[in-house]
Write an enzyme that holds these catalytic residues in place. Structure first.
Site, mmCIF file in Angstrom:
data_model
loop_
_atom_site.group_PDB
_atom_site.id
_atom_site.type_symbol
_atom_site.label_atom_id
_atom_site.label_comp_id
_atom_site.label_asym_id
_atom_site.label_seq_id
_atom_site.Cartn_x
_atom_site.Cartn_y
_atom_site.Cartn_z
ATOM 1 C CB CYS A 1 12.449 9.000 9.084
ATOM 2 S SG CYS A 1 13.316 7.620 8.301
ATOM 3 C CD GLU B 1 12.081 3.954 9.386
ATOM 4 O OE1 GLU B 1 12.168 4.948 10.158
ATOM 5 O OE2 GLU B 1 11.946 4.049 8.169
ATOM 6 C CE LYS C 1 -1.912 2.980 2.052
ATOM 7 N NZ LYS C 1 -1.913 4.475 1.797
#
Length: 495
Positions: A299, A264, A188
């Site tokens: 990130c 994560e 997805k």
């Protein structure tokens, strides 16, 4: 390739926004669609299937059927290896197309889509393909009258939900080990960047993945994503994204079938530069290059820069001299090193954090403005704040944009304490010529990766993940197989 040629290719590109279920391109059963808007100029790239729980049911059924009849799981590791290596080769073959889709979809410069993202995706697929027939099972040291076999088996149907900042690479980190282990996969992608994921599904089929083994469902997180997390016939879910959404994923996994859930999540990485840094120019280049790479939408971006007070002025002078080279430009120009923010919502978020920094008393030394607005796209100048303290919003919360906060310190112990004073623990760094200080600091920093005298050192052979609210489990390296396999003990009595 020239800028003109990239623009010509973009204009001629035919976008297929249909989902990929059971080896076929299909629209959502509801026939609902959403427009995929490019952050470069606001253009509508085309309609994309808005999948929901009905489509999730169909994809899970296709994946389950493929797993149960062992059309993929039943192949030998060597056979799966050959398909994944061909998959990698085809990714490189279609590299210019994939790079263009990635840039148009999420705004990163074409030079990086082509030179970094395509290559890293292919390398990941190839590496796990090469690895899968080199992993051995175990025999436990039991008594002589028994034989205990410890074997790995695929977990079954794996759902992978990936973010918009590195759509191809994040997808590869999930699907490559999951497929190599023999699972069926449902990917997805973010609704903000679905195009390369859909194209990867077609390429995987061309490489030899049987229908139903790799499915792709575009759609919104609260619809398709939630349906996957809650589905009773999904055995495992791997998620990369925000900590807030990661917590919801874990809750949904528990509410449903207690599926294995791996996350994560966010980061607020600290980069500590000591006065005895062995190469100040290298430290400045790494600090600036790493925070502004991918428009700060990473990130692991080192968004908190701790500089020892005695060298801070010299550091900032060098840093400010580098800022002009990171000004946003046309992402389809190969000279551009910083592109567009992914969409209007994220642009608004970044600008709100910049306003918060100014309002809370941080000193804006450079940037802080939206630029290229006449293009119709979403561009922000590389932004640098000095005089930041750890209580300020820009030092506490993940911005996911090109904003660097500079803090000073006089005692390394205090710097480490402030670095650790965050709910996140993804990455960190320390710059020092003193090996003892480097090791002691690395041990004290609560992060999944600690860099010493560099930042962004990276290889598929090393694990990626974080401590605390930066998630659980690890992507990359052989450790990723732990997420997508079950350990089985078979105890055989002998005589």
């Amino acid at each position: 390739m020239t800028t003109t040629l990239w623009h010509e290719r973009a204009g001629a590109l035919k976008i297929d926004g249909r989902a990929f279920i059971g080896g076929q391109r299909v629209w959502a059963k509801s026939e609902q669609r959403f427009d995929d808007l490019s952050p470069l100029d606001g253009r509508n790239l085309g309609p994309v299937a808005r999948c929901d729980s009905v489509d999730v049911d169909l994809a899970v059924a296709a994946a389950r059927a493929a797993f149960e009849d062992r059309r993929w799981a039943g192949k030998s590791p060597a056979q799966r290896k050959r398909v994944l290596i061909k998959f990698a080769d085809l990714v490189q073959k279609y590299g210019p197309e994939l790079a263009l889709l990635e840039t148009l979809d999420m705004g990163k410069p074409i030079k990086y889509s082509a030179s970094v993202d395509v290559g890293a995706t292919a390398n990941c697929l190839r590496w796990y393909g090469e690895a899968v027939d080199k992993i051995y099972d175990e025999i436990a040291p039991t008594a002589a009258n028994s034989l205990a076999l410890i074997t790995r088996e695929p977990v079954g149907v794996v759902a992978a939900i990936v973010p918009w900042n590195y759509p191809m690479i994040m997808a590869a980190w999930k699907i490559a080990p999951a497929l190599a282990a023999g699972n069926s996969v449902i990917l997805k992608p973010s609704e903000k960047s679905p195009l390369t994921a859909l194209r990867l599904a077609e390429i995987g089929l061309e490489a030899g993945l049987p229908p139903g083994v790799f499915n792709v469902l575009p759609g919104y997180g609260h619809e398709a994503g939630a349906a996957l997390a809650l589905h009773m016939d999904v055995d495992c879910i791997g998620f990369t994204g925000s900590t807030r959404t990661g917590k919801l994923i874990l809750q949904m996994a528990g509410q449903s079938n207690l599926k294995r859930a791996w996350t994560e999540l966010g980061g607020k990485s600290a980069n500590i530069v000591c006065a005895d840094c062995p190469d100040l120019d290298a430290a400045v280049a790494a600090a600036i290059g790493s925070i502004y790479f991918n428009q700060g939408e990473s990130c692991n971006a080192p968004s908190r820069l701790f500089v020892e007070a005695s060298i801070k002025d010299a550091f900032l002078e060098k840093a400010l001299a580098m800022m002009p080279s990171f000004q946003p430009g046309d992402p389809l120009d190969e000279a551009t090193v910083m592109g567009a923010i992914v969409d209007a919502t994220q642009l608004k978020t970044v600008m709100a954090y910049i306003d918060a920094g100014k309002n809370e008393g941080a000193q804006l030394l450079s940037g802080g403005q939206r630029v290229r607005a006449d293009s119709g796209g979403y561009f922000v100048q590389p932004t640098l704040f000095d005089g930041v303290d750890s209580g300020m919003t820009i030092a506490r919360e993940e911005i996911f944009g090109p904003v660097l906060s500079v803090l000073s310190f006089t005692d390394i112990g205090e710097a480490v304490k402030q670095a650790n004073a965050t709910p996140f623990g993804l990455q960190a760094a320390v710059w020092t010529a003193n090996i003892s200080k480097a090791i002691q600091t690395a041990r004290a920093l609560r992060a999944g990766t600690v860099h010493v005298n560099q930042y962004d050192g990276d290889d598929i052979t090393v694990p990626f993940g974080g401590y605390k609210q930066s998630g659980n489990g690890r992507d990359k390296s052989l450790h990723a197989f732990d997420k997508y396999t079950e350990l089985k003990t078979t105890w055989i009595q002998i005589g």
